[in-house]
Motif scaffolding. Structure first.
Motif, mmCIF file in Angstrom:
data_model
loop_
_atom_site.group_PDB
_atom_site.id
_atom_site.type_symbol
_atom_site.label_atom_id
_atom_site.label_comp_id
_atom_site.label_asym_id
_atom_site.label_seq_id
_atom_site.Cartn_x
_atom_site.Cartn_y
_atom_site.Cartn_z
ATOM 1 N N LEU A 1 3.715 0.009 -56.770
ATOM 2 C CA LEU A 1 4.563 -0.640 -57.173
ATOM 3 C C LEU A 1 5.129 -2.302 -56.986
ATOM 4 O O LEU A 1 5.018 -2.505 -55.914
ATOM 5 N N ALA A 2 4.917 -3.181 -58.054
ATOM 6 C CA ALA A 2 5.218 -4.617 -57.960
ATOM 7 C C ALA A 2 6.024 -5.167 -58.897
ATOM 8 O O ALA A 2 5.544 -5.677 -59.804
ATOM 9 N N LYS A 3 7.385 -4.780 -58.480
ATOM 10 C CA LYS A 3 8.322 -5.406 -59.467
ATOM 11 C C LYS A 3 8.476 -6.996 -59.377
ATOM 12 O O LYS A 3 7.951 -7.727 -58.502
ATOM 13 N N GLY A 4 8.993 -7.434 -60.412
ATOM 14 C CA GLY A 4 9.035 -8.986 -60.733
ATOM 15 C C GLY A 4 8.793 -9.458 -62.021
ATOM 16 O O GLY A 4 9.568 -9.734 -62.595
ATOM 17 N N HIS A 5 7.624 -9.302 -62.522
ATOM 18 C CA HIS A 5 7.046 -9.729 -63.728
ATOM 19 C C HIS A 5 7.800 -8.625 -64.805
ATOM 20 O O HIS A 5 8.123 -9.135 -65.738
ATOM 21 N N THR A 6 7.667 -7.602 -64.518
ATOM 22 C CA THR A 6 8.261 -6.484 -65.352
ATOM 23 C C THR A 6 8.798 -5.656 -64.056
ATOM 24 O O THR A 6 8.578 -5.348 -62.988
ATOM 25 N N ASN A 7 9.639 -4.641 -64.649
ATOM 26 C CA ASN A 7 10.598 -3.653 -63.766
ATOM 27 C C ASN A 7 9.637 -2.608 -63.200
ATOM 28 O O ASN A 7 10.000 -2.044 -62.163
ATOM 29 N N HIS B 1 13.742 -12.098 -55.646
ATOM 30 C CA HIS B 1 13.597 -11.203 -54.421
ATOM 31 C C HIS B 1 12.527 -10.050 -54.710
ATOM 32 O O HIS B 1 11.765 -9.776 -53.675
ATOM 33 N N GLN B 2 12.683 -9.447 -55.969
ATOM 34 C CA GLN B 2 11.569 -8.488 -56.114
ATOM 35 C C GLN B 2 10.309 -8.791 -56.156
ATOM 36 O O GLN B 2 9.424 -8.264 -55.665
ATOM 37 N N MET B 3 10.001 -9.979 -56.704
ATOM 38 C CA MET B 3 8.576 -10.566 -56.829
ATOM 39 C C MET B 3 8.337 -11.119 -55.404
ATOM 40 O O MET B 3 7.459 -10.929 -54.891
ATOM 41 N N PHE B 4 9.142 -11.525 -54.578
ATOM 42 C CA PHE B 4 8.935 -11.802 -53.070
ATOM 43 C C PHE B 4 8.416 -10.437 -52.454
ATOM 44 O O PHE B 4 7.453 -10.539 -51.578
ATOM 45 N N GLU B 5 9.043 -9.550 -52.634
ATOM 46 C CA GLU B 5 8.719 -8.196 -52.021
ATOM 47 C C GLU B 5 7.238 -7.688 -52.274
ATOM 48 O O GLU B 5 6.357 -7.443 -51.632
ATOM 49 N N SER B 6 6.919 -7.855 -53.908
ATOM 50 C CA SER B 6 5.742 -7.279 -54.244
ATOM 51 C C SER B 6 4.580 -8.313 -53.625
ATOM 52 O O SER B 6 3.659 -7.856 -53.371
#
Length: 227
Positions: free
Chosen positions: A113-119, A152-157
């Motif tokens: 799971l790699a959120k950021g671009h889409t959920n 933040h989600q993109m950073f985590e991904s």
């Protein structure tokens, strides 16, 4: 038996998408990652006499799923889609869940799971090939836009990507390298070698960069980036 990855350039005049065809040598069964456009994928499959059994989708955006229904009708294949975007992916049959291994045609594929671009965006790691299919999360020298997620989600991904082995090869959803080059990069040591890979890809040859190279040159993967 060797496993082969072939990039197929789709939507060449506007989006410069990549679809990827994966098959075992001496096998006619194939996997498609992101069926961006039916015609070029179909042309390649027919030329190589391959029969796709599955499409694996990174996310629901139209330029990554346009070929789904046409190819499904022709080959009666199964479409794997991220669990959180399952209802948005045309023809979806099988849900891909975070860190739940998929085995397709004797090839093990790990959804991440790699959120950021889409959920619900998934990236897919094939350990056997040391290959990561990043969709619209990570491109060469840049990252995808935040259409649905947060910084933040993109950073985590991106940190998930950075945690994989440095020799992991990157297979993004678009060929955007040229438009992401900054003038300052041209002065960096070894950047010319990186550029040579771009030139090869622009000739539609298989020439991926690695996580290590992206850490060196992609400003979004620099070790010093924090949020």
């Amino acid at each position: 038996m060797t496993t082969i990855i072939t990039p197929v350039l789709c939507n060449e005049k506007n989006m410069a998408n990549y679809a990827y065809i994966i098959n075992k040598e001496n096998s006619k069964k194939a996997i498609i990652i992101d069926a961006a456009e039916e015609k070029p994928i179909l042309n390649y499959l027919k030329k190589q006499n391959l029969t796709p059994t599955h499409i694996i989708t990174t996310h629901h955006h139209f330029d990554h799923v346009e070929g789904n229904l046409g190819l499904k009708e022709k080959y009666n294949l199964k479409i794997i889609a991220p669990i959180d975007e399952f209802d948005k992916v045309p023809g979806a049959d099988i849900k891909a869940s975070d860190n739940t291994l998929l085995t397709i045609n004797e090839i093990e594929v790990l959804p991440i799971l790699a959120k950021g671009h889409t959920n619900g965006h998934m990236i897919y790691y094939i350990k056997e090939l040391e290959a990561l299919f990043t969709g619209d999360v990570l491109f060469n020298l840049c990252v995808g836009g935040l259409f649905e997620g947060t910084p933040h989600q993109m950073f985590e991904s991106l940190n998930k990507i950075k945690s994989l082995p440095n020799n992991t090869k990157i297979f993004p959803g678009h060929e955007y390298t040229r438009s992401c080059i900054e003038q300052s990069m041209l002065k960096l040591p070894n950047f010319d070698t990186y550029l040579q890979k771009m030139y090869q890809r622009e000739q539609q040859k298989l020439c991926p960069t690695t996580i290590d190279e992206e850490k060196q040159f992609n400003p979004y993967l620099k070790e010093t980036i924090t949020i």
